[in-house]
Design an enzyme around this catalytic site. Structure first.
Site, PDB file in Angstrom:
ATOM      1  CE1 TYR A  63     -51.723  -7.036 -28.190  1.00  0.00           C
ATOM      2  CE2 TYR A  63     -51.668  -5.649 -30.126  1.00  0.00           C
ATOM      3  CZ  TYR A  63     -52.348  -6.517 -29.293  1.00  0.00           C
ATOM      4  OH  TYR A  63     -53.644  -6.861 -29.567  1.00  0.00           O
ATOM      5  CE  LYS A 100     -48.865   6.743 -28.120  1.00  0.00           C
ATOM      6  NZ  LYS A 100     -47.906   5.765 -27.722  1.00  0.00           N
ATOM      7  CE1 TYR A 141     -60.791   0.549 -29.099  1.00  0.00           C
ATOM      8  CE2 TYR A 141     -59.564  -0.983 -30.482  1.00  0.00           C
ATOM      9  CZ  TYR A 141     -59.587   0.047 -29.561  1.00  0.00           C
ATOM     10  OH  TYR A 141     -58.398   0.585 -29.112  1.00  0.00           O
ATOM     11  CD  GLU A 142     -59.795  -4.404 -35.158  1.00  0.00           C
ATOM     12  OE1 GLU A 142     -60.302  -4.996 -36.139  1.00  0.00           O
ATOM     13  OE2 GLU A 142     -58.799  -4.839 -34.546  1.00  0.00           O
TER      14      GLU A 142
END
Length: 158
Positions: free
Chosen positions: A131, A125, A25-26
């Site tokens: 967060y 994003k 994912y990263e």
């Protein structure tokens, strides 16, 4: 209904699966070299370096949070550092990420910690918005530095 529990050694392969999914994912799969043996030793060996929470529903584990203690000299208190938080993409939107962060906050309070911290990639994003919605504040004035590989070894041997 989902439940959160601390992982144990039997969960090593599940944790590794989540780590690899997070790396993908990263866009960091090329630097993810974790394997079951090293992960097992680091998490469940003689000196555990981190702890893991798993969130499970009727279909099994759906996400994890890997964290460890750090220390604030200014507060003279320990803190919790969240290294990884990941929920299976098919399970997002069910409150699992928030539930994991809530449990981490509870652990931090129970253990007398002064704060709970983590890092997020600046392009992420959806996570940043999540967060912020929880009341987290970015630490814009801080830059993370890292020594690794040859630089780390070189300094150690200098």
């Amino acid at each position: 209904m989902a439940e959160i529990r601390f992982a144990d050694e039997r969960d090593t392969e599940t944790i590794l699966r989540f780590i690899r999914a997070l790396a993908e994912y990263e866009k960091l799969s090329d630097v993810c070299v974790a394997d079951a043996e090293s992960l097992r030793g680091s998490l469940f060996g003689i000196r555990p370096y981190a702890e893991v929470l798993l969130i499970e529903d009727a279909n099994g584990p759906q996400g994890f949070a890997l964290f460890f203690h750090n220390f604030s000299t200014f507060l003279a208190k320990p803190g919790l550092y969240l290294e990884d938080l990941f929920v299976d993409p098919a399970q997002r939107g069910k409150g699992y990420g928030k539930a994991l962060l809530k449990r981490l906050a509870e652990i931090a309070v129970e253990r007398g910690c002064g704060r709970l911290e983590w890092s997020v990639l600046d392009w992420n994003k959806p996570s940043i918005d999540f967060y912020l919605s929880l009341g987290a504040k970015p630490m814009d004035e801080w830059t993370i530095y890292r020594l690794e590989g040859d630089s780390l070894t070189g300094l150690a041997r200098s």
